[in-house]
Every structure is written in structure tokens, then in C-alpha cells.
Write a protein that holds these residues in place. Structure first.
Motif, short mmCIF file in Angstrom:
data_model
loop_
_atom_site.label_atom_id
_atom_site.label_comp_id
_atom_site.label_asym_id
_atom_site.label_seq_id
_atom_site.Cartn_x
_atom_site.Cartn_y
_atom_site.Cartn_z
N GLN A 1 -8.38 0.83 -2.19
CA GLN A 1 -6.95 1.07 -1.97
C GLN A 1 -6.47 2.21 -2.87
O GLN A 1 -5.64 3.03 -2.46
N SER B 1 -0.30 -0.69 -4.75
CA SER B 1 -0.52 0.73 -5.01
C SER B 1 0.72 1.34 -5.65
O SER B 1 1.85 1.01 -5.28
N LYS C 1 -11.90 -3.97 -3.66
CA LYS C 1 -10.76 -3.75 -2.77
C LYS C 1 -9.70 -2.88 -3.45
O LYS C 1 -9.12 -1.98 -2.83
N THR D 1 0.80 -1.23 0.00
CA THR D 1 0.00 0.00 0.00
C THR D 1 0.83 1.28 0.00
O THR D 1 0.27 2.38 -0.09
#
Length: 744
Positions: A531, A485, A527, A329
Motif C-alpha cells: 500500500q 496511507s 500489505k 488508501t
């Protein structure tokens, strides 16, 4: 092949696929029809395999024939030439969903051409091109894991619309193109008005249901044709080749993958490992007869890439660690600068990790808008975003130019920002943004969105909100899933998804998604979207720390606009015969002037003086000359002994009589003024027949001692040359005579 047709009722229209009548030499040929829109799609694959390439040689071309809309092509040649940006973008929308459906080792030159041969504006032809491409491949001998279909989705007043026409699309808050198989979505691209992540997923669900119907249509046609597919076996690298490379590089490969490195360091490590692999393969197999035709360089690199992919994916899934040491992330370090180019109307440098974009904004006038001449009625674009990807940004040499990738990335960034632009009525500028990629290691298109937003703020463009973008990746092995990410270039290449999302703090403005695997459930998409939202908000916070709203003033080098309204009956006077008057104003003042049919005039100038001069000249044209007013005129003609003709209003001349030049007697007018001189004059009289009498003398101070008024002038009857007895005076002969005399 005999003529075969399959059709269904879809979205209130009849969609049909026909084969066997057109282009019978092609490997597959389908005419797709909906209403009066018809797209002919053909596909041909060579019979000889290309041995020396490590990519799939697929070429997709989408072309719109002007005749399809009953038009002539624009330009001097009057024929279709190079593809427009629109055609390139449509080609990409066809290419991206079908490419993953080919065998991975397909190395036969394959060309797919979609020609729009008839067009009505109610049907988006490129979606028909995508359906036809899949159908043509299904009925050809080319191995193809289809069908795949494509639709456009809009939403008006909360209701989804499939393949909307132009009118409802103008009112829609969603404009997305979505392609998929029966089991999964494979491509998404479009724009939206700050929709939520939940609405995004609902859009995909709605589209997928319609996509399955169009896939059924293709299967109907394929069932009628039943073409035998050519024999093709997916090529596998011999196990002994894989084992040899693995044994030679395994230890070094694991060490390299698990070491935090930069892009340059990874490139250097790969080169060393490749050299080791090729050397070992050559040493082991070069003398063996069955391997004499092997390209060890090609095989060594391919095996090494697979081993690297396996190790990298394992590290991410098992350890949650990425090549540059981040967690799944984490966003790379971000730095922002604005106002770094003094002469540019707005500029920004956005750097995220090893990706850097230089954004530059130019503000222009209506004349700078781009005219689009295609199947639709000609229109203009006032907002342009151009994306450049020079070779040095990846540390390489290469040709400079604009390819399909540059056009596609620029279009995505343009859509992301355009939603937040002010209305043209409030900000009547043409706007051009350039994103110059200076460094690239993943998601340079999203960096372009960020640098473009910052540069627009720096330029003083009253954007509604700041916009940022982020690229998401996916690693999926059976039940193990990792969503990444802000992906690196390597993670894009080695992963299963490239999902770009742009938006404001309040919602999504644009997206682009390519999925490399089938059967991706919407739960994973949800999801990924959540994110992506968190990452986008983080990037926006960094941007807002530097500049959180547009500057209050424009660059001193940007044009300024002045708006004025004139009576519609005065438009012709301002334009002049053949545009002569307005051209002379532009030449003299340096301003750009646009006149609308409703009498609204827009003056664009880079200085207040230029704008004021143009405005005053226009006002003087439309204002009726009034006696007693003072004007600045231009000497256009001198007649010695009589006077000078002065253009005191554009296209309006009056006579400055020799007696009105100065208080003293003027003998030689040329000693006082010359043609082209600017002089101030007072309008003494507008004669009944519309001529103008001017005076320069009336604006000059009277010499000391001179009588208040010349007696001879006083005796004139309204200065028309009459004596008190009513007879005319002839100054040349000194006698009185009645008769005609020219007056000015």
C-alpha cells in the motif's frame, strides 16, 4: 551484588554481559562487550512518582568517549561537550524500542546512560548499548516487559550480514537497524539501494532470528541475578470518572469524530469537550473526600483522549472512513512549486493536505563539507539535510532550537535522498538541503523528502531519480485491521504503527518504523509495504508533473567548478611558503581553490571571470617564463635612475630597465608608473643566472619619425653594457673600467 557474566558466540564473535563490578549504586548496571568494544549501560529510576505529568519521564543518553578509541576530543576544550548528532541518533535508536516496554502509567523519572568506554571499528557500539539498556532494565527493580534486542543488517552479493563492520558495509546495498522482542519487530530504521518490498521483508525475517538469540543472552544474565521488581500497579482511572465523562460528552464526541474536519476544527472541538468534561467532574466529585487530590483537568483530558481513540478506531474499522473523510488508501491533495526563492540555488514548496515543507538547496565547495570527529578516523560529509520545526507550523508559540526530533527527522530524510546523489567525481559540490516546516499535520519528515527532491532538481543537481516518502499507519483490534496511507497527526497519535517509507519508482531508499503493539505478523507488514508503494508512486507522479528531471543549468549564484591538473612537483610553487601564494590568488580573484596531493586543482567561483583569472594565475606560476612572451605584471618597487621591478609571475620578479620603459627618454619613473600598477611587459631575456630582463617599450608603438633603433643600444653586447672592444661602460663617469656590476 557479586560479579555475574553471561556470554554467547554470535556473528563469529563473543558477546558478553557483565554486572556486579561496575557502577553498583545504579539501579541496574551492565557492561556489554564484543571484541574490544565495551559499553557501560546504567539505569536509575526515582522512588518518588511525578504526579503532575501525563507522559513517561524517560531519558536515554548515549555517549562516546574519545578515549575509547585512543583519541583526544577535537575543539578548544579538549573534552566531551554537548552530544553530537550521531550520539543523539544513537540515543533515539536505544530509546524507541525500550519505551513501549514500560507500563503505560509509569511516572517515575528514569534515566538510562550508555557510555562507550572502549571501541574497535568492527563492532557497532550503539547496538551493544541497546542490548545493555534492555539487560540493565531486566536486572533492575524497574518493571520492564523485556527483553528487547537490536541488530544492524547489511547485505553483500545477496548474502545477509549481521552487525557488519565498516568494510563490508561500504559494499552493502542494505544498512538497517532492527529491534524486536521474541514475538515481534518493534523498530526499524535504515537505508537501502532501491530494494524491493520482498527484500525488505526478508531483511526483517533474518534480523528477527538473530534478535531472539540476543534476548536469550539477556535472560541468562537475569536468571543469575534475580532482582526483585518494585511493586507497581498499572493505574486505572476509576470507572465512575470514565462514566461521568462519557455521559457528559458522548453525543458531542460521536458527532465530532464522524464530521469531516480540519486540524484546527478538531482542536477547537477537543477544547470544548475537555471543558465540558472538567466542569462535570468538578461538579460531581470536587466535594467528595476521596477525590480531593484528583487533578480533574488531567483526568478529564486523559479520559476524553481514550474515548476519542475508541470512537475514531471504530469508525475506521467499521466504516473505512477517516477523520478528514478519506478512505484508508487515499492520499491528501498535493501541490508542488519550484524556483520560488530567486537567490537560493534551488527551492521547492511541497504541500500535502495540511502539511507543508519549504525545501532550500545550497551548493558549496569542499571547504563547506562537514568534518566529523568521533571514534572513527576523522572524515567529512558533503551532503547535509537540516530539518526545522518552528512552533508556528502547528499554530503555537514555543522555543526555537534543534532538538532530538529535528535531528532524527532530518537524518531520515537525508538517508532517503543521499542514495540518489551523483558521485562526487561527477559533481564535486558540497550540498546542503534545508526543510523548513511551515505547516504540520502528519508526516512532515516525508514532506521534507519530497520538497528536498524537488529542490535538488530545481538546483540542477544531477540526481539519478526523484525520491518521495509516505507515512503509513495501522489500526488493529483483534481480527479487524486497517492500514492507513498518508496518516494525519491524530492518526499517528491514536494508531498502532508509524511506518515511514521513502523511495523511487524502482525501490525503497530509506525507512523508519515504530510499532506500538506486539505480535504484528509479517503478512500485515507485506500489505502495508504494498500500500505504501502505491501511495509513493502516486506522490512521485504529482512531483514529476512539475519537474521530472534536474535542470540543465545551475543557479547563476551557485559556484562553478573548474578542474585542472598540474605536475605534482609544481604543487609547492602554487601553494607558496606558508600558503602565501595561494592565499594571494584567492584574495585577488575571489575564487576558492583546493589542491589535491595528486596535483588536481579545483577552482570554485561564482563568475566565469573569477575562475578564469585564478586559472591563468596558476598557469603562469607553473609555466616556465619564455623569452618573447608578454605578461601582465605588478610594479613592486621603483628605483629612480635605474628602473622598476615587476612581478610578472607570482613570486617571480624581473627588472624593467629605465631604457625599456618607453621609446622616449624617461627621467622620472614615478611619473609613468607607481607601485601596485598593473602593466604589460615583454620578457626580453632570461639570463644565465636566472634573472629576467623585461621591456614595456617593446609593446608600445614607435613615435613617428623616431629612428628604428637606438645606435647606442645596438652597440651593446646582448644589452650587458659592453662596448665593441669588450670593455664595460660606466654611464655615470663616461669612462671605461673593468669590474663588477650588478645585473637584474
Amino acid at each position: 551484588m557479586s560479579k555475574e557474566v553471561a556470554s554467547i558466540e554470535f556473528a563469529g564473535k563473543t558477546y558478553s554481559l557483565e554486572t556486579g563490578r561496575f557502577a553498583k549504586f545504579a539501579g541496574g548496571s551492565v557492561m556489554v562487550s564484543c571484541g574490544d568494544t565495551m559499553v557501560l549501560v546504567t539505569v536509575v529510576a526515582e522512588n518518588e512518582e511525578k504526579k503532575d505529568v501525563d507522559y513517561m519521564p524517560l531519558q536515554v543518553e548515549y555517549r562516546e568517549k574519545a578515549s575509547a578509541a585512543g583519541k583526544f576530543p577535537g575543539g578548544f576544550l579538549k573534552r566531551e561537550t554537548r552530544p553530537s548528532d550521531h550520539e543523539v541518533l544513537c540515543s533515539r535508536l536505544i530509546d524507541r524500542p525500550i519505551r513501549p516496554m514500560f507500563p503505560k502509567s509509569w511516572r517515575f523519572d528514569t534515566q538510562l546512560i550508555a557510555n562507550v568506554v572502549s571501541f574497535e571499528s568492527d563492532v557497532p557500539p550503539f547496538t551493544l548499548g541497546a542490548i545493555g539498556a534492555s539487560a540493565a532494565l531486566l536486572i533492575s527493580d524497574i518493571p520492564f516487559n523485556g527483553p528487547v534486542s537490536e541488530v544492524k543488517v547489511g547485505r553483500v552479493n545477496g548474502e545477509f550480514i549481521i552487525n557488519p563492520s565498516l568494510t563490508p558495509l561500504e559494499q552493502s546495498d542494505i544498512d538497517m537497524t532492527i529491534a524486536g522482542t521474541d514475538t515481534s519487530i518493534v523498530m526499524v530504521e535504515g537505508e537501502s539501494h532501491e530494494i524491493s518490498e520482498e527484500d525488505f521483508l526478508k531483511t526483517l525475517e533474518f534480523a528477527h532470528e538473530k534478535i531472539r538469540q540476543l534476548n536469550d543472552l539477556q535472560r541468562q544474565l537475569a536468571a543469575k541475578v534475580q532482582v526483585a521488581k518494585r511493586e507497581f500497579i498499572e493505574k486505572e482511572i476509576p470507572p465512575e470518572i470514565i462514566d461521568t465523562v462519557k455521559n457528559a460528552v458522548s453525543d458531542e464526541l460521536v458527532k465530532y469524530v464522524h464530521t469531516v474536519t480540519t486540524k484546527s476544527e478538531r482542536s477547537e472541538s477537543r477544547k470544548k469537550l475537555k471543558d465540558i468534561a472538567i466542569e462535570k467532574l468538578t461538579e460531581t466529585f470536587a466535594e467528595k473526600e476521596e477525590y480531593k487530590d484528583f487533578d480533574f483537568s488531567l483526568y478529564g483530558e486523559e479520559v476524553l483522549s481514550k474515548l476519542e481513540k475508541q470512537e475514531m478506531r471504530k469508525m475506521i474499522l467499521d466504516d473505512g472512513k477517516r477523520l478528514d473523510g478519506r478512505t484508508t488508501t487515499d492520499i491528501r491533495p498535493i501541490s508542488c512549486e519550484v524556483g520560488i526563492l530567486p537567490r537560493v540555488h534551488g527551492s521547492a514548496l511541497f504541500t500535502r493536505g495540511e502539511t507543508q515543507s519549504l525545501g532550500m538547496v545550497t551548493l558549496g565547495t569542499k571547504r563547506d563539507e562537514q568534518m566529523i570527529d568521533g571514534l572513527l578516523p576523522t572524515y567529512t560529509n558533503r551532503f547535509l539535510l537540516h530539518y526545522n520545526f518552528p512552533p508556528f507550523c502547528t499554530g503555537e508559540t514555543g522555543r526555537m532550537g534543534t532538538g532530538r526530533r529535528e535531528i532524527g527527522h532530518g537524518h531520515l530524510a537525508q538517508r532517503a535522498l543521499e542514495i540518489m546523489l551523483p558521485e562526487k567525481e561527477d559533481f564535486p559540490y558540497a550540498i546542503r538541503v534545508i526543510s523548513e516546516i511551515l505547516e504540520s499535520n502528519g508526516s512532515s519528515s516525508m514532506a521534507s523528502v519530497c520538497s528536498g527532491s524537488l529542490a535538488l532538481f530545481d538546483a540542477g543537481v544531477p540526481m539519478k531519480k526523484a525520491v518521495a516518502g509516505i507515512a503509513m499507519g495501522l489500526i488493529k483490534e483483534e481480527d479487524k485491521i486497517a492500514i492507513l496511507s498518508d496518516i494525519l497527526g491524530d492518526e499517528d497519535f491514536l494508531g498502532d504503527m508509524d511506518f515511514k517509507v521513502t523511495g523511487t519508482a524502482d525501490g525503497i531508499t530509506a525507512c523508519q518504523m515504530d510499532i506500538k503493539i506486539e505480535g504484528l505478523p509479517l503478512e500485515i507488514m507485506a500489505k502495508a509495504l504494498e500500500q505504501a508503494k502505491q501511495g509513493r508512486l502516486h506522490i512521485l507522479s504529482k512531483m514529476n508533473e512539475l519537474i521530472s528531471e534536474p535542470r540543465g543549468d545551475l543557479s547563476p549564484y551557485a559556484p562553478r567548478f573548474t578542474m585542472m591538473q598540474i605536475p605534482t612537483e609544481s604543487i609547492g610553487a602554487v601553494i607558496g611558503s606558508g600558503g602565501e601564494t595561494i592565499r594571494s590568488i584567492v584574495k585577488e580573484t575571489g575564487a576558492e581553490i583546493d589542491i589535491n596531493d595528486d596535483g588536481v586543482i579545483t577552482i570554485a567561483a561564482t563568475s566565469g571571470q573569477s575562475s578564469d583569472d585564478a586559472r591563468k594565475m596558476i598557469e603562469s606560476i607553473i609555466k616556465k617564463p619564455e623569452e618573447g612572451e608578454v605578461y601582465t605584471g605588478t610594479v613592486v618597487e621603483i628605483r629612480e635612475g635605474m628602473g622598476a621591478f615587476i612581478e610578472f609571475i607570482p613570486k617571480k620578479q624581473g627588472l624593467l630597465h629605465i631604457s625599456q620603459i618607453a621609446h622616449e627618454r624617461t627621467i622620472n619613473i614615478s611619473e609613468v608608473m607607481k607601485v601596485g600598477d598593473k602593466i604589460e611587459v615583454k620578457l626580453l631575456e632570461v639570463t644565465p643566472d636566472g634573472k629576467f630582463r623585461l621591456s614595456r617599450k617593446a609593446l608600445l608603438p614607435r613615435p613617428e619619425g623616431m629612428p628604428e633603433e637606438d645606435d647606442d643600444y645596438k652597440r651593446r653586447d646582448s644589452s650587458r653594457g659592453r662596448r665593441p672592444d669588450g670593455n664595460r661602460r660606466d654611464d655615470r663617469r663616461g669612462d671605461d673600467r673593468r669590474g663588477p656590476r650588478r645585473r637584474y
